[in-house]
Design an enzyme around this catalytic site. Structure first.
Site, short mmCIF file in Angstrom:
data_model
loop_
_atom_site.label_atom_id
_atom_site.label_comp_id
_atom_site.label_asym_id
_atom_site.label_seq_id
_atom_site.Cartn_x
_atom_site.Cartn_y
_atom_site.Cartn_z
N LYS A 1 0.83 -1.22 0.00
CA LYS A 1 0.00 0.00 0.00
C LYS A 1 0.86 1.26 0.00
O LYS A 1 0.54 2.22 -0.69
CB LYS A 1 -0.92 0.05 1.24
CG LYS A 1 -2.06 -0.95 1.22
CD LYS A 1 -3.15 -0.57 2.20
CE LYS A 1 -2.71 -0.37 3.64
NZ LYS A 1 -2.13 -1.49 4.32
N ARG B 1 -10.61 0.85 8.07
CA ARG B 1 -10.13 -0.51 8.29
C ARG B 1 -11.19 -1.39 8.97
O ARG B 1 -10.98 -2.58 9.14
CB ARG B 1 -8.93 -0.43 9.22
CG ARG B 1 -7.80 -1.33 8.83
CD ARG B 1 -6.69 -1.07 9.79
NE ARG B 1 -5.71 -0.25 9.13
CZ ARG B 1 -4.45 -0.60 8.95
NH1 ARG B 1 -4.00 -1.73 9.43
NH2 ARG B 1 -3.62 0.18 8.34
N ARG C 1 10.75 -6.25 5.54
CA ARG C 1 10.28 -4.86 5.46
C ARG C 1 10.92 -3.94 6.50
O ARG C 1 11.10 -4.32 7.65
CB ARG C 1 8.77 -4.85 5.64
CG ARG C 1 8.18 -3.47 5.59
CD ARG C 1 6.74 -3.53 5.27
NE ARG C 1 5.91 -3.86 6.41
CZ ARG C 1 4.63 -3.59 6.45
NH1 ARG C 1 4.03 -3.04 5.43
NH2 ARG C 1 3.92 -3.92 7.50
N ARG D 1 9.76 -2.40 12.03
CA ARG D 1 8.60 -2.06 12.85
C ARG D 1 8.36 -3.11 13.92
O ARG D 1 8.51 -4.29 13.68
CB ARG D 1 7.37 -1.93 11.95
CG ARG D 1 7.38 -0.63 11.20
CD ARG D 1 6.35 -0.58 10.13
NE ARG D 1 5.08 -1.17 10.53
CZ ARG D 1 4.00 -1.13 9.79
NH1 ARG D 1 4.02 -0.53 8.64
NH2 ARG D 1 2.89 -1.70 10.20
N ARG E 1 -2.38 -9.60 12.87
CA ARG E 1 -2.83 -8.54 11.98
C ARG E 1 -3.54 -9.11 10.76
O ARG E 1 -4.49 -8.52 10.25
CB ARG E 1 -1.64 -7.66 11.56
CG ARG E 1 -1.20 -6.76 12.69
CD ARG E 1 0.23 -6.36 12.55
NE ARG E 1 0.42 -5.41 11.49
CZ ARG E 1 1.51 -5.36 10.73
NH1 ARG E 1 2.48 -6.20 10.93
NH2 ARG E 1 1.62 -4.45 9.82
P1 ADP Z 1 -0.12 -2.29 7.84
O1 ADP Z 1 -0.92 -1.96 6.62
O2 ADP Z 1 1.12 -3.01 7.52
O3 ADP Z 1 -0.93 -2.89 8.94
P2 ADP Z 1 -0.19 0.45 8.73
O4 ADP Z 1 0.98 1.33 8.72
O5 ADP Z 1 -1.30 0.76 7.81
O6 ADP Z 1 0.43 -0.96 8.44
O7 ADP Z 1 -0.77 0.34 10.22
C1 ADP Z 1 0.03 -0.02 11.30
C2 ADP Z 1 -0.81 -0.11 12.56
O8 ADP Z 1 -1.40 1.18 12.83
C3 ADP Z 1 -1.99 -1.06 12.50
O9 ADP Z 1 -1.62 -2.39 12.77
C4 ADP Z 1 -2.90 -0.46 13.59
O10 ADP Z 1 -2.46 -0.78 14.89
C5 ADP Z 1 -2.70 1.03 13.40
N1 ADP Z 1 -3.69 1.60 12.45
C6 ADP Z 1 -3.43 2.18 11.26
N2 ADP Z 1 -4.57 2.57 10.64
C7 ADP Z 1 -5.59 2.19 11.46
C8 ADP Z 1 -7.00 2.28 11.38
N3 ADP Z 1 -7.61 2.80 10.32
N4 ADP Z 1 -7.72 1.77 12.41
C9 ADP Z 1 -7.13 1.24 13.48
N5 ADP Z 1 -5.81 1.11 13.63
C10 ADP Z 1 -5.02 1.59 12.63
#
Ligand code: ADP
Length: 217
Positions: A17, A91, A130, A157, A168
């Site tokens: 993404k 999400r 990553r 991370r 996740r």
């Molecule tokens: P990935 O797509 O690899 O999970 P992101 O950078 O999009 O990584 O998100 C990392 C973390 O940030 C998620 O696992 C969650 O804990 C939090 N997060 C990000 N966006 C949201 C969201 N829309 N709702 C809830 N938690 C979020």
């Protein structure tokens, strides 16, 4: 020809993404908001919001809907006139409903949802390699030491390990796949299937073709 201004990018963790978000924002002149990158920047800055979010992110849990909804609503209010790209939001179906309601209050709607459907085997392999930039949110796949965008030292991370990843993925399937279905029911989803590892630019080209076909429909 549809006018496309509000984009949502959805895909599993490590589906690419971040890379495709840069492509989309450059190509369609969109201002991107990655909720994950924004939350990581808040953690790096040691803010109250960051400290709250860290508890959930370290446990590989979603940050509560109210917290994320608040951040995005504020951002959308500040960026009413821009084309925009939401990456990593909504999400959950509850977040999607809040987003739809907030946009509708501003006389707007989600125009298109780009769904990166990447095979689980590819995602698992990628996740192990990553790295992320704690400053600008850039992610890389080849173990780079410094950020190719801003030169900051890259980090692994804390949520990129096999246990956290399994959690996740499960959340993605149970909570985020229904978001895709929510927008499929509105006829707004373009799906890009990735079943073999290849060049990110090839995926970008397929996304562009799918968007063109959708806009012309
Ligand atoms: P990935 O797509 O690899 O999970 P992101 O950078 O999009 O990584 O998100 C990392 C973390 O940030 C998620 O696992 C969650 O804990 C939090 N997060 C990000 N966006 C949201 C969201 N829309 N709702 C809830 N938690 C979020």
């Amino acid at each position: 020809m549809k006018t496309l201004k509000r984009f949502v990018l959805v895909g599993a963790p490590a589906s690419g993404k971040g890379t495709q978000s840069s492509f989309l924002s450059d190509t369609y002149d969109l201002k991107p908001l990655s909720t994950g990158a924004l939350l990581r920047a808040e953690i790096a800055a040691g803010s109250e919001l960051g400290m709250e979010a860290k508890k959930y992110m370290d446990a590989a849990m979603f940050v509560p809907d109210e917290v994320v909804n608040g951040i995005v609503a504020k951002w959308l209010g500040e960026n009413k006139d821009c084309g925009c790209l939401l990456d990593g939001y909504p999400r959950t179906v509850s977040q999607a409903e809040t987003l739809d309601a907030n946009l509708s209050q501003m006389g707007m709607e989600v125009d298109i949802v780009v769904y990166l459907n990447v095979a689980l085997e590819l995602i698992q392999a990628r996740m192990l390699k990553r790295k992320a930039c704690p400053k600008c949110g850039e992610t890389t796949r080849n173990g780079e030491e410094t950020c190719p965008k801003c030169g900051t030292e890259m980090i692994v991370r804390s949520d990129d390990n096999p246990e956290a990843f399994a959690k996740r993925w499960k959340d993605y399937e149970s909570l985020t796949v229904p978001v895709i279905e929510h927008y499929q029911a509105q006829g707004k989803v373009v799906e890009i299937k990735v079943t073999e590892e290849g060049e990110p630019a090839d995926v970008s080209a397929r996304i562009a073709a799918a968007i063109r076909a959708y806009a012309e429909k």
